[in-house]
Design a protein around this motif. Sequence first.
Motif, PDB file in Angstrom:
ATOM      1  N   GLY A 163       0.781  -1.222   0.000  1.00  0.00           N
ATOM      2  CA  GLY A 163       0.000   0.000   0.000  1.00  0.00           C
ATOM      3  C   GLY A 163       0.815   1.275   0.000  1.00  0.00           C
ATOM      4  N   PHE A 164       2.078   1.173   0.386  1.00  0.00           N
ATOM      5  CA  PHE A 164       2.925   2.372   0.430  1.00  0.00           C
ATOM      6  C   PHE A 164       2.992   3.047  -0.939  1.00  0.00           C
ATOM      7  CE2 PHE A 164       5.786  -0.962  -0.939  1.00  0.00           C
ATOM      8  CZ  PHE A 164       6.588  -0.346  -1.886  1.00  0.00           C
ATOM      9  N   GLN A 165       2.724   2.306  -1.993  1.00  0.00           N
ATOM     10  CA  GLN A 165       2.846   2.848  -3.345  1.00  0.00           C
ATOM     11  C   GLN A 165       1.759   3.870  -3.659  1.00  0.00           C
ATOM     12  OE1 GLN A 165       4.102  -0.293  -6.349  1.00  0.00           O
ATOM     13  NE2 GLN A 165       3.624  -1.592  -4.607  1.00  0.00           N
ATOM     14  N   ILE A 166       0.647   3.884  -2.900  1.00  0.00           N
ATOM     15  CA  ILE A 166      -0.362   4.913  -3.110  1.00  0.00           C
ATOM     16  C   ILE A 166      -0.465   5.843  -1.904  1.00  0.00           C
ATOM     17  CG2 ILE A 166      -1.700   3.340  -4.570  1.00  0.00           C
ATOM     18  CD1 ILE A 166      -3.832   3.365  -2.329  1.00  0.00           C
ATOM     19  N   ALA A 167       0.277   5.549  -0.826  1.00  0.00           N
ATOM     20  CA  ALA A 167       0.174   6.354   0.394  1.00  0.00           C
ATOM     21  C   ALA A 167       0.548   7.810   0.130  1.00  0.00           C
ATOM     22  CB  ALA A 167       1.057   5.767   1.490  1.00  0.00           C
ATOM     23  N   LYS A 168       1.594   8.044  -0.663  1.00  0.00           N
ATOM     24  CA  LYS A 168       2.030   9.423  -0.929  1.00  0.00           C
ATOM     25  C   LYS A 168       0.952  10.189  -1.675  1.00  0.00           C
ATOM     26  CE  LYS A 168       5.867  12.142  -2.751  1.00  0.00           C
ATOM     27  NZ  LYS A 168       4.986  13.158  -3.361  1.00  0.00           N
ATOM     28  N   THR A 169       0.291   9.526  -2.637  1.00  0.00           N
ATOM     29  CA  THR A 169      -0.786  10.180  -3.383  1.00  0.00           C
ATOM     30  C   THR A 169      -1.918  10.567  -2.439  1.00  0.00           C
ATOM     31  OG1 THR A 169      -0.237   8.823  -5.301  1.00  0.00           O
ATOM     32  CG2 THR A 169      -2.367   9.933  -5.324  1.00  0.00           C
ATOM     33  N   VAL A 170      -2.248   9.657  -1.509  1.00  0.00           N
ATOM     34  CA  VAL A 170      -3.298   9.927  -0.532  1.00  0.00           C
ATOM     35  C   VAL A 170      -2.908  11.102   0.365  1.00  0.00           C
ATOM     36  CG1 VAL A 170      -4.478   9.004   1.500  1.00  0.00           C
ATOM     37  CG2 VAL A 170      -4.220   7.580  -0.549  1.00  0.00           C
ATOM     38  N   ASP A 171      -1.675  11.101   0.860  1.00  0.00           N
ATOM     39  CA  ASP A 171      -1.212  12.169   1.744  1.00  0.00           C
ATOM     40  C   ASP A 171      -1.167  13.514   1.007  1.00  0.00           C
ATOM     41  OD1 ASP A 171      -0.954  10.353   3.800  1.00  0.00           O
ATOM     42  OD2 ASP A 171       1.182   9.990   3.434  1.00  0.00           O
ATOM     43  N   ASP A 172      -0.713  13.492  -0.248  1.00  0.00           N
ATOM     44  CA  ASP A 172      -0.637  14.735  -1.026  1.00  0.00           C
ATOM     45  C   ASP A 172      -2.007  15.332  -1.277  1.00  0.00           C
ATOM     46  OD1 ASP A 172       2.082  14.490  -1.102  1.00  0.00           O
ATOM     47  OD2 ASP A 172       2.187  13.734  -3.163  1.00  0.00           O
ATOM     48  N   ALA A 173      -3.028  14.488  -1.257  1.00  0.00           N
ATOM     49  CA  ALA A 173      -4.392  14.972  -1.463  1.00  0.00           C
ATOM     50  C   ALA A 173      -5.007  15.521  -0.178  1.00  0.00           C
ATOM     51  CB  ALA A 173      -5.266  13.872  -2.023  1.00  0.00           C
ATOM     52  N   GLY A 174      -4.246  15.481   0.911  1.00  0.00           N
ATOM     53  CA  GLY A 174      -4.721  16.045   2.164  1.00  0.00           C
ATOM     54  C   GLY A 174      -5.378  15.058   3.105  1.00  0.00           C
ATOM     55  N   TYR A 175      -5.281  13.779   2.796  1.00  0.00           N
ATOM     56  CA  TYR A 175      -5.850  12.750   3.659  1.00  0.00           C
ATOM     57  C   TYR A 175      -4.739  12.053   4.446  1.00  0.00           C
ATOM     58  CZ  TYR A 175      -9.897  13.535   0.673  1.00  0.00           C
ATOM     59  OH  TYR A 175     -10.931  14.130  -0.008  1.00  0.00           O
ATOM     60  N   THR A 176      -5.122  11.243   5.411  1.00  0.00           N
ATOM     61  CA  THR A 176      -4.155  10.596   6.294  1.00  0.00           C
ATOM     62  C   THR A 176      -4.047   9.121   5.980  1.00  0.00           C
ATOM     63  OG1 THR A 176      -4.677  12.158   8.068  1.00  0.00           O
ATOM     64  CG2 THR A 176      -3.529  10.124   8.688  1.00  0.00           C
ATOM     65  N   SER A 177      -2.875   8.682   5.582  1.00  0.00           N
ATOM     66  CA  SER A 177      -2.642   7.253   5.365  1.00  0.00           C
ATOM     67  C   SER A 177      -1.977   6.664   6.606  1.00  0.00           C
ATOM     68  CB  SER A 177      -1.773   7.018   4.127  1.00  0.00           C
ATOM     69  OG  SER A 177      -0.487   7.574   4.308  1.00  0.00           O
ATOM     70  N   ILE A 178      -2.321   5.432   6.919  1.00  0.00           N
ATOM     71  CA  ILE A 178      -1.800   4.756   8.103  1.00  0.00           C
ATOM     72  C   ILE A 178      -1.242   3.395   7.689  1.00  0.00           C
ATOM     73  CG2 ILE A 178      -2.351   3.754  10.361  1.00  0.00           C
ATOM     74  CD1 ILE A 178      -2.521   6.722  10.451  1.00  0.00           C
ATOM     75  N   LYS A 179       0.052   3.190   7.881  1.00  0.00           N
ATOM     76  CA  LYS A 179       0.648   1.896   7.567  1.00  0.00           C
ATOM     77  C   LYS A 179       0.296   0.891   8.651  1.00  0.00           C
ATOM     78  CE  LYS A 179       5.128   1.260   8.011  1.00  0.00           C
ATOM     79  NZ  LYS A 179       6.593   1.291   7.733  1.00  0.00           N
ATOM     80  N   MET A 180      -0.219  -0.272   8.224  1.00  0.00           N
ATOM     81  CA  MET A 180      -0.654  -1.291   9.163  1.00  0.00           C
ATOM     82  C   MET A 180       0.296  -2.483   9.108  1.00  0.00           C
ATOM     83  SD  MET A 180      -3.399   0.071  10.432  1.00  0.00           S
ATOM     84  CE  MET A 180      -4.215  -1.290  11.259  1.00  0.00           C
ATOM     85  N   PRO A 181       1.054  -2.711  10.163  1.00  0.00           N
ATOM     86  CA  PRO A 181       1.945  -3.880  10.180  1.00  0.00           C
ATOM     87  C   PRO A 181       1.134  -5.175  10.242  1.00  0.00           C
ATOM     88  CG  PRO A 181       1.922  -2.798  12.326  1.00  0.00           C
ATOM     89  CD  PRO A 181       1.162  -1.909  11.393  1.00  0.00           C
ATOM     90  N   LYS A 182       1.589  -6.172   9.513  1.00  0.00           N
ATOM     91  CA  LYS A 182       0.867  -7.450   9.492  1.00  0.00           C
ATOM     92  C   LYS A 182       1.345  -8.314  10.651  1.00  0.00           C
ATOM     93  CE  LYS A 182      -0.839  -7.595   4.812  1.00  0.00           C
ATOM     94  NZ  LYS A 182      -1.038  -8.356   3.575  1.00  0.00           N
ATOM     95  N   THR A 183       0.832  -7.991  11.831  1.00  0.00           N
ATOM     96  CA  THR A 183       1.202  -8.681  13.063  1.00  0.00           C
ATOM     97  C   THR A 183      -0.066  -9.074  13.807  1.00  0.00           C
ATOM     98  OG1 THR A 183       1.258  -6.639  14.360  1.00  0.00           O
ATOM     99  CG2 THR A 183       3.303  -7.281  13.229  1.00  0.00           C
ATOM    100  N   THR A 184       0.085  -9.947  14.782  1.00  0.00           N
ATOM    101  CA  THR A 184      -1.068 -10.317  15.607  1.00  0.00           C
ATOM    102  C   THR A 184      -1.577  -9.118  16.401  1.00  0.00           C
ATOM    103  OG1 THR A 184       0.441 -11.079  17.345  1.00  0.00           O
ATOM    104  CG2 THR A 184      -0.412 -12.730  15.823  1.00  0.00           C
ATOM    105  N   LYS A 185      -0.700  -8.163  16.713  1.00  0.00           N
ATOM    106  CA  LYS A 185      -1.144  -6.975  17.437  1.00  0.00           C
ATOM    107  C   LYS A 185      -2.175  -6.211  16.623  1.00  0.00           C
ATOM    108  CE  LYS A 185       1.780  -4.703  19.955  1.00  0.00           C
ATOM    109  NZ  LYS A 185       2.863  -3.810  20.474  1.00  0.00           N
TER     110      LYS A 185
END
Length: 571
Positions: free
Chosen positions: A461-483
Motif C-alpha cells: 500500500g505504500f505505493q499509493i500512500a504518498k498520493t493519498v497524503d498529497d491529497a490532504g488525507y491521512t494514510s496509516i501503515k498497518m503492520p501485518k502482526t497479531t497486534k
Amino acid sequence: MTAFPNVGIANRWAKQVVSGKIPACKWVRLACKRHLDDLIKSKNKDFPYKFEPKLAEKKIAFIELLPHTKGEWAMKRLSITLEPWQKFGIGCTFGWVRKKDGYRRFRESYWEVPRKNGKSAIAAGVALNMFANDGEFGSEVYAGATTEKQAWEVFKPARLMAVRSPDFIEAAGVLINAGSLEIPDEGSIFEPIIGDPPDGQSPHCAVVDEFHEHPTSALYDTMQTGMGARRQPMIFTITTAGFNIEGPCYDLRARVQEMLLDTVPDDELFGWIWTIDEGDDWTDPAVLAKANPNYGVSVYSDYLESQQRRAIQNASKQGAFKTKHLNVWVSAKSAFFNMEKWKACGNPDLNIDDFEATPCMMCVDLSSKIDIAARINLFYRIEDDGRLHYYCIDPQFYLPEDTVYSGDEKQVVERYQKWFNKGLLNVCDGYENDLNQIAKELIEDAQRVSLTEVPYDEWGGFQIAKTVDDAGYTSIKMPKTTKTFSPAMKELEAAIAAGRFHHDGNPILSWMIGNVISKTGKNETEFPDKEKKFKKIDGAVALLMGISRAMVLAGEPTGDEFYDDPIMVGV
C-alpha cells in the motif's frame, strides 16, 4: 394417494431435516433448505427453474426396480429400496429443470457420504439410468476412477444389475459385454474409464467414484469439456472424505460449501456433505447417525461403535475413522467466521450517500500487482444501543485483465469473469493492477464521505500512500502482526454474532470472508490466513485493518461486547 409418492417422501424428509427432527449436519440442512426455498421461488415467473415431480419420480422408480448385488439383500434377490435421504438426493438431482426449455438444471451432483452407506448402488443406478432411461440417443456413460479396480466398483454392480434384470435388457435392447454395456441400435455405451483419459469422448454422464483419491482434476476436466454436445449432461461424483486438501475433490467440496452458504451461488450444482458439525465430539456415539445416513440400514450401529472405540483407544486409527466414517478431512481447517451469521448481517439497501456524515475509513490491501487488490469502505459509529457498529458499503476490487482471462488459477478464473460481467470487478489493462487508477478512484470517492484514515498494508500500500497524503488525507501503515489483527478478528467475529456489523452483500467480499482461517498463536492470538492459494482473503484483510483502526479511534467502550484494550488484547 399422491401421484408421486416418492417425491412426497423426499420432501417430507427434507422438511424434517430442516426442522431438526432428523439429525443432520449443517451442509445437509442447507441442501434441504435450498430445495424447499427454491420450490417457493419457482412460483415466481422470474425464477428460471421449476421442479418436475414426474421426472424425479421416474428416476427414483427406475433405481428401485434394480436388484441388490451385495450382502443379504442380494442373497434374497431383493430389489433396491431407496431410503428417504436417497430419494431426496436423486429427486433433487434429476427433478429440477429450466423453465425456458425443460432441460435439466443440474449438470453436477456431488455426494460426500461415509463408507458403507450404499454409495456404489446409488452410483450404479444413476449410471444405468443415464445410459438407458434418459431419452438421450447415442448416450455415452463412463465410470471414472484412478485405478481399474476402483472404476469397476461402479461398473461391476451396474453390469450385474443389468444381468439380473432381463426385462430391462429386453426393453432397452442392451448388449452385455465383459467390459461394457451397449445399446447397438442407438450407439449408446457404458464402460469404465481410468486415470487421465484422452480427449474424444462425448459423455452424457460421468460417474466419478472416490474422487478424493484423484491426484489431479484431469479426468473430471476431460469429462466436463467433452459434454459440450450434450443437452443435459451430468457429472455424478460420489466419494468419502480424504486426506489431500490440495486435491481436486477438496476444491469441489469447497465449491459445494460456497454454493450452500450462498456466498458463491451456482445454480447448476447440486451437492451435500454428510459429516459432523464443528464442535461435535467425534467420540460420542450420538454423532454417528448424523454423519451416516444409512445408520442401522446398510451400516450397522454396533460396527460403527466398535470402530469408534478402537479409534479412541488407538491414536493411529483416529484419522482413518474420522475420514472414512465421519467424513472429516483431517488435514482441513475450519473457516474462522460464521457465514450464516455473516449472511444475516447483509442489507443490499445500504447506500454510501446515507452515510456522508459518518466517519469512514478506506482500507486498501495491494500486496500483489498481478492478483486481486481490495479497497474497503468502512463506516463506524456508536449507535443508540451504546455499542460500536460497522457498515461496509460498496467495496472495490481490482484485477489485471491478464489475470481475469489467462490466470494460472483455473479454480477462480471463471469466477472472476462472472464477477467482471456483473460489474463487480474493476479490470486494469495489461498484466498489473494500475495503482494510479486505484489511488485516483479512492480520492474521488473520498469527497463523498467523512474520510478519517486510509489504512494500508505495509507490503504494498505504500505505493499509493504518498498520493493519498498529497491529497490532504491521512494514510496509516498497518503492520501485518497479531497486534494488528488478533483483536480485530475477535471484534469482527463478535460484531457479526451480535448484529453490530452491517454489509451490502457484496459477493466477492463474502467469498473472501468465508475463506479466512486462523493461525492461532500463543495466548490464543489469531491471525488471518487461507487454506489454499486460490482462496483469496485480500478484502477480509483490508476490512480487518479498518476494524483495528476503528477500535482505536472509537475509544474504549462501556460494554463488554468488544475489546477491553485495543492495543493489548491478543498480543
